[in-house]
Every structure is written in C-alpha cells, then in structure tokens.
Design an enzyme around this catalytic site. Structure first.
Site, mmCIF file in Angstrom:
data_model
loop_
_atom_site.group_PDB
_atom_site.id
_atom_site.type_symbol
_atom_site.label_atom_id
_atom_site.label_comp_id
_atom_site.label_asym_id
_atom_site.label_seq_id
_atom_site.Cartn_x
_atom_site.Cartn_y
_atom_site.Cartn_z
ATOM 1 N N CYS A 69 1.010 -1.190 -0.038
ATOM 2 C CA CYS A 69 -0.004 0.073 0.060
ATOM 3 C C CYS A 69 0.923 1.224 0.042
ATOM 4 C CB CYS A 69 -0.736 -0.212 1.245
ATOM 5 S SG CYS A 69 -1.975 1.417 1.444
ATOM 6 N N CYS A 187 -0.656 3.583 -6.804
ATOM 7 C CA CYS A 187 -1.809 3.269 -5.685
ATOM 8 C C CYS A 187 -1.874 1.865 -6.320
ATOM 9 C CB CYS A 187 -2.956 3.923 -5.711
ATOM 10 S SG CYS A 187 -4.165 3.488 -4.664
HETATM 11 N N1 DGL Z 1 -3.846 0.898 -2.136
HETATM 12 C C1 DGL Z 1 -3.630 1.992 -1.202
HETATM 13 C C2 DGL Z 1 -2.403 2.508 -2.111
HETATM 14 O O1 DGL Z 1 -1.439 1.809 -2.647
HETATM 15 C C3 DGL Z 1 -4.500 3.073 -1.086
HETATM 16 C C4 DGL Z 1 -5.934 2.897 -0.663
HETATM 17 C C5 DGL Z 1 -6.509 3.749 0.444
HETATM 18 O O2 DGL Z 1 -6.600 5.009 0.260
HETATM 19 O O3 DGL Z 1 -6.647 3.350 1.361
HETATM 20 O O4 DGL Z 1 -1.997 3.810 -1.461
#
Ligand code: DGL
Length: 272
Positions: A69, A187
């Site tokens: 993440c 993301c």
């Molecule tokens: N998947 C997360 C990232 O790569 C973001 C998701 C979220 O905002 O919780 O930043």
C-alpha cells in the site's frame, strides 16, 4: 509465510505478480477493508493502523512483510523499520512499495514522470524524495485521485463514473506537464482500472504498475538476504484475511487477484 498488507483489496494486485514469480513460498494477505480508505487519513492514523497490521502478521509468524500500500508505505514504513522493529520485532523485516517503484523509474531511464496516487501519498512527497535521491534530474509531477479508491473498493470499476474520474485526473496531471514519458499508477488499487487509464493516456506515454516491479525487487532482495529467505515456509499456502465481511471480500478479491479467494475475518487492535 510472506505477509502482505493493504488497506483493502489493492495489495492483491501486487501479491498476484509476486506469487506468479515466486510460487514456492507461502503467503498471508491482510486487507483492512473495515477502515479503508487510508489515503484521506492523517499520517499519524495511518501509522497506527499499519503498526497494528504489522503486529498481526508477525504474530501469525511471518518473518517478512510487504506493505503493499503506497499510502501506508509513505506514512508509516520508515518509523516501523527504524523504531518499531528494533523495539518489538528484532530479526523480522518490513518492506514497502515506494522505494522499488522509485528505483524502477530511474533504472528504466524515465525522464519526465507523472505520479497518480492517493492524497496521502502526494502530500507526503515520498515519490519526488525517493526518485531524487537516486537521480535529481528526473522531472516529477503528481496528481491526487481521491475518488478512485472508493470506486474500486466498491467493485464499480465498470461504472461510467470511473471513466469520467480517470479522464479528469489524467487531464489534470497532463496540464502540469504535457511532455511526460511515463505515468506511474502509484496506488495498488489502480491496476484494475488499467483499460480505462490506457484509453485516456496518450500512447506515447508508458504506464507503469507496481506488481511486476515489486515482484522483481523482492526476488532480488531474497537472493541477497538468504538468512531471511531460509525462514519462509513453502507448503503452497495462500491465506487471505480481511477486517470486514469475508463473503464480500471473496467476491471482489477475485477481480484483483485473478483467481478464487477464500478469506476469514480478523480483528486488528482494540477499536474493531
Ligand atoms: N492501495 C492503497 C495505496 O496503494 C490506497 C488505498 C487507500 O486509500 O486506502 O496507496
């Protein structure tokens, strides 16, 4: 097991590529779907949630965790590596997804790079900082895309709104620099929107997603750190956990992971 953590489904897009490249290891995935999104939260809260997730995965026996993440990597990784690990989990390791992507940008010779990410990642400045440590001459522009994670997490990527939102964010990014050679989907939720991104991003611009980059970097890391590689179990296990309803997780996770998923619901910290 190798632990994988994300605020929701996004980390599955990374785990999919890692499992494909390194199938012999066991994997344990944790999605904090009950508290998503992280991208609009303060860095202090994201740190606390990430610390709870890391503690959970270590208690389940993972010697190594990938924080798949960007938001959690940007807000929490350094503090976890420098303060929490030595104090609470000496001998364990936590890796993130920002540094591998920054290295790949420089290794691929990208010169003018657009970053599409959550508000938290853009505000942290992590990408400009990490890329410029390696090559200060790379031009970087960023665009926060706050509505994309809720759309993807709701499983609504086919919806017209997804198309409208992606088009608007790409336009805003290109208005900051119309000579980009590369756009990074910074993301881990965004790869499921890849066909829509490709439709709105001019063909001359390469689109990078993180799964394949992180998989290659992890392979390299494990070759260089045999002492940790030897501690990872290899029984063909893939275990999935979520902090929210697991039947819903199983239905949607398939889209991200590319194969059927059966999960169990778990609790993190004291406030769930
Ligand atoms: N998947 C997360 C990232 O790569 C973001 C998701 C979220 O905002 O919780 O930043």
């Amino acid at each position: 097991m190798i632990g994988f953590f994300d605020s929701g489904f996004g980390g599955l897009t990374v785990m999919k590529d890692v499992v494909r490249l390194l199938p012999r290891y066991d994997y344990l995935y944790l999605g904090d779907n009950a508290r998503i999104p992280y991208g609009t939260r303060s860095a202090g809260i994201v740190f606390e949630f990430t610390r709870q997730a890391v503690d959970y995965l270590f208690k389940r026996g993972c010697p190594l965790i990938i924080v798949a993440c960007n938001t959690a990597s940007a807000a929490a990784l350094r503090r976890i590596q420098q303060e929490h690990l030595p104090a609470a989990w000496p001998g364990r390791r936590v890796l993130g997804v920002v540094r591998p992507a920054a290295e790949a940008i420089v290794e691929k010779g990208c010169r003018r790079v657009g970053i599409l990410a959550t508000e938290g990642v853009v505000e942290s400045g992590s990408y400009p900082v990490e890329v410029h440590k390696l090559d200060p001459t790379v031009e970087i522009v960023q665009q926060a895309c706050p509505i994309l994670v809720p759309i993807v997490e709701a499983g609504e990527q086919e919806w017209k709104t997804a198309d409208v939102a992606v088009a608007a964010y790409v336009k805003m990014l290109l208005s900051r620099n119309d000579g980009l050679d590369t756009i990074l989907l910074a993301c881990t939720h965004y790869p499921v929107l890849m066909p829509i991104f490709r439709q709105h991003i001019p063909d001359r611009i390469s689109i990078l997603e993180q799964g394949p980059l992180v998989a290659e970097k992890l392979k390299d890391y494990l070759e260089r750190h045999r002492w940790i590689e030897e501690r990872i179990s290899r029984n063909g296990e893939r275990i999935f956990c979520t902090t929210d309803r697991n039947e819903r997780f199983d239905r949607l996770a398939r889209l991200f992971y590319g194969a059927p998923v059966t999960s169990t619901m778990v609790r993190l910290g004291d406030n769930l």
